[in-house]
Design a protein around this motif. Structure first.
Motif, PDB file in Angstrom:
ATOM      1  N   ILE A 123      15.186 -14.283 -25.927  1.00 19.65           N
ATOM      2  CA  ILE A 123      15.989 -13.007 -25.493  1.00 19.65           C
ATOM      3  C   ILE A 123      14.990 -11.921 -25.538  1.00 19.65           C
ATOM      4  CG2 ILE A 123      17.929 -11.692 -26.330  1.00 19.65           C
ATOM      5  CD1 ILE A 123      19.006 -13.975 -27.571  1.00 19.65           C
ATOM      6  N   SER A 125      15.782  -8.405 -25.153  1.00 19.29           N
ATOM      7  CA  SER A 125      16.177  -7.110 -25.421  1.00 19.29           C
ATOM      8  C   SER A 125      17.491  -7.531 -26.645  1.00 19.29           C
ATOM      9  CB  SER A 125      16.465  -6.143 -24.617  1.00 19.29           C
ATOM     10  OG  SER A 125      17.076  -4.914 -25.190  1.00 19.29           O
ATOM     11  N   ARG A 127      19.801  -5.583 -26.878  1.00 19.95           N
ATOM     12  CA  ARG A 127      20.646  -4.872 -25.958  1.00 19.95           C
ATOM     13  C   ARG A 127      21.600  -5.956 -25.039  1.00 19.95           C
ATOM     14  NH1 ARG A 127      17.349  -0.645 -25.444  1.00 19.95           N
ATOM     15  NH2 ARG A 127      16.154  -1.357 -23.548  1.00 19.95           N
ATOM     16  N   ASP A 128      20.675  -7.127 -24.883  1.00 15.66           N
ATOM     17  CA  ASP A 128      21.447  -8.230 -24.325  1.00 15.66           C
ATOM     18  C   ASP A 128      22.136  -8.953 -25.314  1.00 15.66           C
ATOM     19  OD1 ASP A 128      19.972  -7.283 -22.014  1.00 15.66           O
ATOM     20  OD2 ASP A 128      18.354  -8.929 -22.459  1.00 15.66           O
ATOM     21  N   ARG A 130      25.164 -10.044 -27.622  1.00 16.80           N
ATOM     22  CA  ARG A 130      26.514  -9.822 -27.734  1.00 16.80           C
ATOM     23  C   ARG A 130      26.848 -10.039 -29.024  1.00 16.80           C
ATOM     24  NH1 ARG A 130      31.802 -12.464 -24.785  1.00 16.80           N
ATOM     25  NH2 ARG A 130      33.398 -10.555 -25.445  1.00 16.80           N
ATOM     26  N   THR A 144      24.550 -14.155 -25.844  1.00 13.61           N
ATOM     27  CA  THR A 144      24.146 -13.035 -25.049  1.00 13.61           C
ATOM     28  C   THR A 144      25.217 -12.885 -24.006  1.00 13.61           C
ATOM     29  OG1 THR A 144      22.850 -14.785 -23.592  1.00 13.61           O
ATOM     30  CG2 THR A 144      21.714 -13.298 -25.114  1.00 13.61           C
ATOM     31  N   ASP A 145      25.345 -11.893 -23.326  1.00 10.50           N
ATOM     32  CA  ASP A 145      26.230 -11.510 -22.157  1.00 10.50           C
ATOM     33  C   ASP A 145      25.941 -12.717 -20.997  1.00 10.50           C
ATOM     34  OD1 ASP A 145      27.632  -9.744 -23.407  1.00 10.50           O
ATOM     35  OD2 ASP A 145      25.992  -8.200 -22.939  1.00 10.50           O
TER      36      ASP A 145
END
Lengths: 145, 172
Positions: A123, A125, A127-128, A130, A144-145
């Motif tokens: 991964i 970041s 920010r990715d 969820r 992740t999204d």
């Protein structure tokens, strides 16, 4: 009889210690932790078997540990209320993309460590992410999204 | 990639779910039996008492009947004189010392001799009604396995006053 009682005492002592120390510390073994583990193992052996050099004693200790392991596993499986006590509960570290700093602080996990775990899960970041969950085994799962 | 899962899902049920499960249960039962047997002190080393008495003296021995290699244990002998015993001697069968480390005898014997393979410990005279407790500390040699004679006899010089017949079992 004393051998079984000493083994049971040490089993529950280790159970309490591992629950008290925290799952992160136990899942990520630094060289210091490995050496400490060996030292603890040696001390435990002295306390449990003492001067006993017999195969009978060894068999008794191993049998006791096996029975206690299966018994606690069965209890955890059958009695839901005991499960958090015996195995712990998953802890959400990131929910809906929002980092739960209080949960991180309580588990003594820094943002950098969380980021490192995310990188190991390919991964790029945080920010990715969820959801991030600290599992009962000490690993962190990411969605992740 | 999904064939890795499909082959497993569509194949025969793994043996771990039927025969393997029963094998695990059987193994756990055997282990549980070992624990129960150990809790019942069948595997050593709970001490038990044996006694013998004659007109001149009473003799009792408190020691484990089952021990394991390496274990430290105590054998406690109590002598109660019913009349004066001028030359009290304890005659220990060879199993007392064969394959054993004798850590201490308290109080120390005045003398130690051998009689036909047995060990004879001599102690100071006892007055009528006097009681003497002798504690002996041992450690089992790990290679010493089997049944040993753990007989104990109290003599006044060469005359037997009381005798306890026992066997010591040493588990591997």
């Amino acid at each position: 009889m004393d051998l079984v009682l000493r083994t049971a005492f040490v089993f529950f002592l280790i159970l309490i210690v591992t629950r008290a120390v925290g799952r992160r510390e136990l899942s990520s073994m630094e060289p210091f932790d490995v050496i400490l583990l060996v030292v603890i193992g040696d001390m435990v052996q002295q306390g449990v078997t003492q001067s006993d050099y017999s195969l009978t004693g060894t068999t008794t200790v191993i049998a006791t540990l096996a029975v206690l392991t299966v018994a606690t596993g069965y209890l955890s499986f059958r009695v839901g209320r005991l499960r958090p006590l015996l195995e712990g509960e998953p802890i959400v570290l990131i929910a809906n993309g929002e980092i739960r700093r209080e949960a991180l602080r309580r588990q003594r996990i820094t943002i950098d460590e969380l980021g490192a775990e995310a990188r190991q899960s390919q991964i790029g970041s945080l920010r990715d992410v969820r959801f991030a969950v600290l599992e009962t085994g000490g690993q962190i799962s990411f969605v992740t999204d | 990639m999904t064939e890795l899962f499909r082959d497993l899902a569509e194949g025969d049920p793994p043996r771990a779910l039927n025969r393997g499960l029963w094998a695990r249960r059987a193994a756990m039962t055997v282990l549980a039996v070992v624990v129960v047997v150990a809790l019942l002190d069948v595997l050593g080393q709970r001490a038990s008492r044996s006694s013998a008495a004659g007109p001149a003296a009473a003799l009792s021995l408190r020691a484990p009947k089952v021990v394991r290699g390496g274990l430290l244990f105590e054998s406690r002998v109590e002598i109660t004189a019913r009349r004066a015993i001028d030359h009290p001697r304890l005659v220990l069968a060879d199993g007392w010392v064969e394959g054993m480390q004798v850590n201490s005898v308290s109080p120390d014997a005045e003398g130690t001799t051998s009689r036909g393979g047995d060990v004879v410990l001599s102690f100071p005279a006892l007055r009528a009604g006097e009681r003497r407790t002798i504690r002996m500390q041992f450690q089992v040699d790990p290679t010493n396995v089997g049944h040993r004679s753990y007989d104990l006899e109290l003599d006044d010089a060469e005359t037997a006053l009381a005798r306890i017949d026992r066997t010591l079992t040493i588990l591997p």
